[in-house]
Design an enzyme around this catalytic site. Structure first.
Site, PDB file in Angstrom:
ATOM      1  CD  GLU A 242      -2.893  -1.317   2.221  1.00 30.44           C
ATOM      2  OE1 GLU A 242      -2.834  -0.493   3.149  1.00 30.44           O
ATOM      3  OE2 GLU A 242      -3.729  -2.233   2.176  1.00 30.44           O
TER       4      GLU A 242
ATOM      5  CE  LYS B   6     -10.494  -3.493   3.939  1.00 34.20           C
ATOM      6  NZ  LYS B   6      -9.705  -4.600   4.536  1.00 34.20           N
TER       7      LYS B   6
END
Length: 431
Positions: free
Chosen positions: A209, A341
């Site tokens: 990330e 999500k």
């Protein structure tokens, strides 16, 4: 009516070099929406299923041609002629077509890509931005805010090949007046942290990330180097910038114990919550995600009891964007925030339902990327269109992460004062 005339699925690549599903939805009048499904590394066991081919001769078994065939076959057939602006109806058609609890027949990756592509096509047909269309679908037209970013600048756990157990150490530029200023603050801290690590002889390679992934003696050491970087960048920790953790504790939960192998410590459930509280007493940590295993509900009750009034306790693997599981959490006073999500639940309609349920119960909702991403920036529009208030979309490098930040910059430029940046007020326990 925004009539669907074609649905196209294809296999594309995500940010980790694995295949994922991209879908296009074409409408009468030439309007097109395109979206891609993300993919997670540390996943909750109750997430909707990401359908992979399992054919070891292609992409080591990670191909998604079966899911793509579902898009180009049964999903396309079922949606042709339907109204793209009727999002709930489209999503329900696909859910019914799948017929399973976790979307393992058609694949959550197939259903989600089409769901989001349809929303984009519908927004285009209405001549409005995606965030505005999402706000209308959410029943909150014209109600926007810019999210406080949780910037993942130091990685451990499943997101990095190092000895740090906690998966994400994040900074939140809560003292900024605008999102643009918050992004600048985060970038300056990120670059300063790189120098701090370099000067200590530590690795400046990055994880999935975009956060740095050095080997450190302890999780507390990670907080210490971030504190140093924040102050060297000219900001005050606790005022300008607060800290957030994603423990992803399910990843190091073994036989009822929390095994921090990186620093050689093993805790029972309450002991690990006490350990996290001690970190929060030393540093201005205002948010802790997945501080316990997804099945450790008694432990979550204790953690909420000792920290829930002052710290945002976010359920990710715990709730998996699922309203049934969130309902249980709300009824039992477990955690006080949910991570959102798209691909944990598999459709836009179900995602919006989870955000609404959280807000109505006084929980915060944090919109999140996955570790396997694409250039698709839909979560930026979701965060603004639902006025969620917080977003997690990685560090200040890697174009798959920066794409979301750049979309938020564009949206803020369009909306101006109609989308305020509220800083600390957005975080549970801090208002």
């Amino acid at each position: 009516m925004a009539k669907i005339i074609n649905v196209i699925g294809r296999e594309i690549m995500d940010s980790r070099g694995n295949p994922t599903v991209e879908a296009e939805v074409h409408l009468e009048g030439g309007f097109v929406g395109m979206a891609a499904a993300p993919s997670g590394a540390s996943t909750g066991s109750r997430e909707a299923l990401e359908l992979r081919d399992g054919d070891k001769s292609r992409y080591l078994g990670k191909g998604v041609l079966t899911a793509v065939a579902n898009v180009n076959g049964v999903i396309r057939t079922a949606l042709l002629g339907k109204d793209a602006t009727a999002q709930a109806e489209l999503d329900q058609i696909m859910i019914d077509l799948d017929g399973t609890e976790n979307k393992d027949k058609l694949g959550a990756n197939a259903i989600l890509a089409v769901s989001l592509a349809a929303a984009k096509a519908a927004a285009a047909s209405k001549g409005i931005p995606l965030y505005a269309h999402i706000a209308e679908l959410n029943g909150t037209p014209g109600q926007y805010s810019m999210p406080v970013p949780m910037m993942n600048i130091l990685n451990g756990g499943e997101h990095a090949d190092n000895n740090v157990d906690i998966q994400e150490f994040m900074v939140q530029p809560v003292g900024a007046k605008t999102f643009r200023e918050a992004l600048r603050m985060g970038a300056e801290i990120f670059h300063t942290l790189k120098k701090v690590l370099h000067d200590k002889g530590l690795s400046t390679s990055v994880g999935d990330e975009g956060g740095f992934a050095p080997n450190l003696a302890s999780n507390a050491d990670a907080l210490a180097v971030i504190k140093e970087a924040v102050e060297l960048a000219g900001y005050k920790l606790g005022t300008d910038v607060t800290l957030a953790l994603d423990c992803a504790a399910s990843e190091f939960y073994k036989d009822g114990k929390y095994d921090l192998a990186g620093e050689g410590k093993v805790f029972d459930s309450n002991g690990f919550s006490d350990f996290l509280k001690s970190l929060a007493d030393q540093y201005p940590i205002v948010s802790i995600e997945d501080g316990l295993d997804e099945s450790d509900w008694d432990g979550w009750a204790y953690q909420t009891q000792i920290m829930g009034d002052k710290i945002q306790l976010v359920g990710d693997d715990l709730f998996v964007t699922n309203t049934k599981i969130l309902t249980r959490g709300i009824e039992n006073g477990i955690a006080n925030s949910i991570l959102i999500k798209f691909n944990q639940i598999g459709s836009l309609t179900e995602t919006l339902a989870a955000i609404r349920m959280a807000k109505e119960a006084g929980y915060t909702a944090v919109i999140s990327h996955r570790s396997g991403e694409t250039e698709d920036a839909t979560i930026a529009d979701l965060a603004v269109g639902t006025a969620a208030g917080q977003i997690k979309t990685g560090s200040l490098c890697r174009s798959d992460r920066v794409a979301k930040y750049n979309q938020l910059l564009r949206i803020e430029e369009q909306l101006g004062e109609k989308a305020p940046y509220r800083g600390l007020k957005e975080i549970k326990g801090q208002a």
